[in-house]
Design an enzyme around this catalytic site. Sequence first.
Site, PDB file in Angstrom:
ATOM      1  N   ILE A  72       0.834  -1.200   0.000  1.00 51.74           N
ATOM      2  CA  ILE A  72       0.000   0.000   0.000  1.00 51.74           C
ATOM      3  C   ILE A  72       0.868   1.249   0.000  1.00 51.74           C
ATOM      4  O   ILE A  72       0.598   2.206  -0.744  1.00 51.74           O
ATOM      5  CB  ILE A  72      -0.965  -0.009   1.195  1.00 51.74           C
ATOM      6  CG1 ILE A  72      -1.918  -1.193   1.095  1.00 51.74           C
ATOM      7  CG2 ILE A  72      -1.755   1.293   1.269  1.00 51.74           C
ATOM      8  CD1 ILE A  72      -2.803  -1.395   2.315  1.00 51.74           C
ATOM      9  N   ASP A  85      10.949   2.550   6.975  1.00 50.93           N
ATOM     10  CA  ASP A  85      10.497   1.172   7.125  1.00 50.93           C
ATOM     11  C   ASP A  85      11.677   0.348   7.613  1.00 50.93           C
ATOM     12  O   ASP A  85      12.822   0.834   7.657  1.00 50.93           O
ATOM     13  CB  ASP A  85       9.965   0.619   5.792  1.00 50.93           C
ATOM     14  CG  ASP A  85       8.855  -0.413   6.000  1.00 50.93           C
ATOM     15  OD1 ASP A  85       8.910  -1.134   7.023  1.00 50.93           O
ATOM     16  OD2 ASP A  85       7.952  -0.501   5.154  1.00 50.93           O
ATOM     17  N   SER A 113      -4.618   3.434   7.778  1.00 53.88           N
ATOM     18  CA  SER A 113      -4.113   2.109   8.110  1.00 53.88           C
ATOM     19  C   SER A 113      -4.797   1.532   9.337  1.00 53.88           C
ATOM     20  O   SER A 113      -5.734   0.756   9.225  1.00 53.88           O
ATOM     21  CB  SER A 113      -2.598   2.170   8.311  1.00 53.88           C
ATOM     22  OG  SER A 113      -2.056   0.882   8.485  1.00 53.88           O
ATOM     23  N   ARG A 114      -4.355   1.907  10.538  1.00 53.30           N
ATOM     24  CA  ARG A 114      -4.951   1.458  11.789  1.00 53.30           C
ATOM     25  C   ARG A 114      -5.005   2.629  12.756  1.00 53.30           C
ATOM     26  O   ARG A 114      -4.035   3.380  12.896  1.00 53.30           O
ATOM     27  CB  ARG A 114      -4.145   0.306  12.408  1.00 53.30           C
ATOM     28  CG  ARG A 114      -4.300  -1.019  11.677  1.00 53.30           C
ATOM     29  CD  ARG A 114      -5.698  -1.587  11.839  1.00 53.30           C
ATOM     30  NE  ARG A 114      -5.891  -2.873  11.166  1.00 53.30           N
ATOM     31  CZ  ARG A 114      -6.331  -3.018   9.942  1.00 53.30           C
ATOM     32  NH1 ARG A 114      -6.616  -1.936   9.211  1.00 53.30           N
ATOM     33  NH2 ARG A 114      -6.515  -4.217   9.416  1.00 53.30           N
ATOM     34  N   ASP A 140      -9.124   7.851   8.205  1.00 57.43           N
ATOM     35  CA  ASP A 140     -10.136   6.849   7.853  1.00 57.43           C
ATOM     36  C   ASP A 140     -10.283   5.814   8.966  1.00 57.43           C
ATOM     37  O   ASP A 140     -11.147   4.950   8.884  1.00 57.43           O
ATOM     38  CB  ASP A 140      -9.752   6.140   6.550  1.00 57.43           C
ATOM     39  CG  ASP A 140     -10.823   5.173   6.080  1.00 57.43           C
ATOM     40  OD1 ASP A 140     -11.997   5.596   6.002  1.00 57.43           O
ATOM     41  OD2 ASP A 140     -10.502   4.002   5.807  1.00 57.43           O
ATOM     42  N   GLU A 185     -12.581   3.033  17.376  1.00 55.28           N
ATOM     43  CA  GLU A 185     -13.677   2.953  16.394  1.00 55.28           C
ATOM     44  C   GLU A 185     -14.618   1.776  16.624  1.00 55.28           C
ATOM     45  O   GLU A 185     -15.763   1.791  16.158  1.00 55.28           O
ATOM     46  CB  GLU A 185     -13.112   2.873  14.973  1.00 55.28           C
ATOM     47  CG  GLU A 185     -12.384   1.591  14.649  1.00 55.28           C
ATOM     48  CD  GLU A 185     -11.802   1.604  13.232  1.00 55.28           C
ATOM     49  OE1 GLU A 185     -12.107   0.678  12.473  1.00 55.28           O
ATOM     50  OE2 GLU A 185     -11.059   2.538  12.904  1.00 55.28           O
ATOM     51  N   HIS A 237     -13.591   4.115   8.104  1.00 55.05           N
ATOM     52  CA  HIS A 237     -12.854   2.903   7.717  1.00 55.05           C
ATOM     53  C   HIS A 237     -13.361   2.353   6.381  1.00 55.05           C
ATOM     54  O   HIS A 237     -13.697   1.174   6.262  1.00 55.05           O
ATOM     55  CB  HIS A 237     -12.986   1.839   8.810  1.00 55.05           C
ATOM     56  CG  HIS A 237     -11.823   0.886   8.850  1.00 55.05           C
ATOM     57  ND1 HIS A 237     -11.282   0.423  10.016  1.00 55.05           N
ATOM     58  CD2 HIS A 237     -11.096   0.297   7.857  1.00 55.05           C
ATOM     59  CE1 HIS A 237     -10.284  -0.410   9.764  1.00 55.05           C
ATOM     60  NE2 HIS A 237     -10.153  -0.496   8.454  1.00 55.05           N
TER      61      HIS A 237
END
Length: 331
Positions: A154, A173, A232-233, A257, A262, A294
């Site tokens: 992604i 990363d 993502s989270r 998002d 949530e 989401h």
Amino acid sequence: MEILAFGVQDDEKPLLEEAFAGQHEVRCLDVFLTEDTAPIAAGYEVVSSSVNADLNGRVLRALSAGGTRMIAQRSTGFNNIDLEAARRLGLTVSRVSYYSPYSVAEFAWTLAMAVNRRIVRASNRTRDFDFRLTGLMGRDMRGRTAGVLGTGKIGEAFTRIAHGFGMNLLGWDREPNPACTGLGMRYVDKDELLSSADLVSLHLPLLESTHHIVDATALSRMRDDAILVNSSRGGLVDTEALVEELRAGRFAGVGLDVYEAEAGLFFLDKSLEAVEDDTLARLITFPQVVVTSHQAYYTHEAVGQIVDATVRNVADYLAGRRSENTLCPAG
């Protein structure tokens, strides 16, 4: 065999039913799998759960006691599942290890441009026939710097779009992605990325090491006029700290998002209820913030791939096979 699927959206139901047609019956419920709803699964050998299911030890024990032997989660993330408890109970648990990365990457960019160009505010104004431009000025993305935390599939797709905008690219990363370096991405440490980027986008899994990776300290390092996007989270961002920064007048835009609390909110209609989550209530009042529920993954292509993978996961379980989607084999 009849499969019980929890947390099925209206648009998802016909895809699930069609995918299982001729193989198994599928009973679709719009309620999420929780401790309260787990007893519904009594008598079902195979249960399918959604991303907002709460599969803690108590829920898994209730499922096991009711005869469930396999859980097919219709998402990539599995931080909501107590895998150790599942192993002790002899449950098979699977996930969807891959679906269209473009669905999430494109939506992350949708959020970025929505807050940058004040699209929601502009749309609300024109509905009231207010066509003024005051307060709607955005910025060109070309020549600015995109910082990508997490450059897997992604993150790579997001980077390709950023490259198309003509942006400078910074990445962080564990290992560089050759496709991203080939686009001109420079890998730097997290602090440098946060302090240098005009746009920061998160594309990381939620692990113990990444929980609140964007905390008060990280937010303080970001530019006052930066844009932050999280598709993502929710747990990657310390929301309380973010609200405090927004109250101080920082950030040109924030597009979320996902939200760390949530569960029990997203995917549900709460419009006629009192808002009990003070943090979320404060968050959505800021004019430079856009919160969606989401939906980044929610394209026909991605959901179709999720459904197809779920069908394969059930078939693998019944055949005694393991795959890259198997998180926890029985026995």
